[in-house]
Structure formats: C-alpha cells, structure tokens
Design a protein around this motif. Structure first.
Motif, mmCIF file in Angstrom:
data_model
loop_
_atom_site.group_PDB
_atom_site.id
_atom_site.type_symbol
_atom_site.label_atom_id
_atom_site.label_comp_id
_atom_site.label_asym_id
_atom_site.label_seq_id
_atom_site.Cartn_x
_atom_site.Cartn_y
_atom_site.Cartn_z
ATOM 1 N N ASN A 36 0.810 -1.228 0.000
ATOM 2 C CA ASN A 36 0.000 0.000 0.000
ATOM 3 C C ASN A 36 0.842 1.278 0.000
ATOM 4 N N ILE A 37 1.621 1.415 -1.047
ATOM 5 C CA ILE A 37 2.423 2.616 -1.255
ATOM 6 C C ILE A 37 1.752 3.416 -2.366
ATOM 7 N N SER A 38 1.437 4.679 -2.095
ATOM 8 C CA SER A 38 0.741 5.529 -3.067
ATOM 9 C C SER A 38 1.611 6.707 -3.459
ATOM 10 N N TYR A 39 1.712 6.919 -4.753
ATOM 11 C CA TYR A 39 2.390 8.091 -5.297
ATOM 12 C C TYR A 39 1.327 8.917 -6.003
ATOM 13 N N ARG A 40 1.197 10.205 -5.620
ATOM 14 C CA ARG A 40 0.188 11.082 -6.221
ATOM 15 C C ARG A 40 0.800 12.441 -6.526
ATOM 16 N N ILE A 76 0.899 -1.065 -5.032
ATOM 17 C CA ILE A 76 1.647 0.154 -5.329
ATOM 18 C C ILE A 76 0.829 0.943 -6.350
ATOM 19 N N SER A 77 0.472 2.188 -6.029
ATOM 20 C CA SER A 77 -0.365 2.962 -6.955
ATOM 21 C C SER A 77 0.304 4.270 -7.354
ATOM 22 N N PHE A 105 -1.827 2.282 -12.335
ATOM 23 C CA PHE A 105 -1.448 3.552 -12.947
ATOM 24 C C PHE A 105 -2.730 4.254 -13.366
ATOM 25 N N GLN A 106 -2.849 5.545 -13.010
ATOM 26 C CA GLN A 106 -4.039 6.321 -13.370
ATOM 27 C C GLN A 106 -3.621 7.759 -13.631
ATOM 28 N N ASP A 107 -4.203 8.359 -14.669
ATOM 29 C CA ASP A 107 -3.933 9.756 -15.018
ATOM 30 C C ASP A 107 -2.430 9.994 -15.112
#
Length: 166
Positions: A36-40, A76-77, A105-107
């Motif tokens: 649950n690692i998020s990059y935004r 991982i997002s 992967f999104q946007d």
C-alpha cells in the motif's frame, strides 16, 4: 528494504535533472513486505527513469542473510504522474519468485526524450491501468476506463514490454 514498509503516501513532488524519479528496490534475502504505497501528483522534468521497481538488488551486509526470505510487493499505486524529458517512464521488474502484485497507474502522461523501442517496461507484474496513461502501458496490465469498468484483460503476468516506434 528489509522488514516491512506499509501505508506510505508520497505526494506533490517535483523531481528534476535526476537519474531516477521514484524507486523501490529490494531482493531475495530481504524478506518482509512493501504494501500500500501511493504516489500522487508527481512531476518529472528531465529524468532518466521515472518510476523504477526492481527486485534484484543483491546487496547484503554479509553472507549470513536468509536466501529463502522473499519480499511481498503488493498495492503500489501511481496517480497523476506527469512530466517531460523522461527516457523510460516506467521500469517495473519483478521475478518469478518475487512478483509485483496490485500495481496501478491512473492519469499518467509522461513525455519521453529517448527514441527507444521499449519505453514502458514490465516483467512479472500484475495490476491495472485506469483511464488515460501515456505512453502505452505494458500488455500484462488490465485496462479499465475512467468509470472503473474493465476494458481489456491482461495478456500475461510475466515478461512483456511494449514494442512500438516513436
């Protein structure tokens, strides 16, 4: 990475003039988990490799490590990833014993600077692409539209790379 890392968010970061943008590295013998690692909202500007996840960093303090301790990489997002002048936007390489599961992967829109055939690189990766992602993602990722409806099922879990001319 040894032990475990979970529930981390990295957001609102600009990375410029760098060899690597964001990177997760581990190896057999490290054990533990990366969950649950998020990059935004990450922006790359003239970065050689934007997103790197590799499981073959075989650096250990000594020879006494547990060779059968395999890390678990799940969830991982990457959302709102943009940039320009990136040679390789994504290099995600798991292995048959350490697959990367639940990547998304999104946007994403990353302008490339290097005319190479294999730009978005994946092996032993399972996950999804949601909405618009550029450059074209690996075929071993499920494709969903902006509303979350499945558009296309992944081709395979292991070693695929997108092959197209730029």
């Amino acid at each position: 990475m040894s032990g475990g890392v979970a529930n981390v968010t990295v957001e609102n970061v600009r990375i410029w003039e760098s060899r690597r943008g964001v990177r997760i590295k581990t190896a057999a013998g490290r054990g533990g988990f990366i969950h649950n690692i998020s990059y935004r909202n990450i922006t790359f500007d003239n970065v050689r490799a934007g997103i790197v996840i590799k499981v073959d960093y075989n650096e250990h303090a000594d020879d006494g490590y547990d060779r059968s301790a395999f890390p678990d990489i799940t969830g991982i997002s990457f959302n709102k990833i943009h940039g320009r002048g990136v040679r390789v936007p994504v290099r995600a390489h798991g292995s048959d014993i350490i697959p990367i599961k639940g990547i998304s992967f999104q946007d994403m829109s990353v302008g490339i600077s290097y005319k190479k055939k294999h730009i978005f690189q994946c092996s032993y990766v399972e996950g999804r692409v949601i909405g618009t992602v550029f450059p074209k993602p690996c075929e071993n990722l499920d494709i969903y539209d902006e509303q979350g409806q499945l558009v296309k099922r992944a081709v395979t879990l292991n070693s695929t790379e997108v092959d197209y001319d730029i």
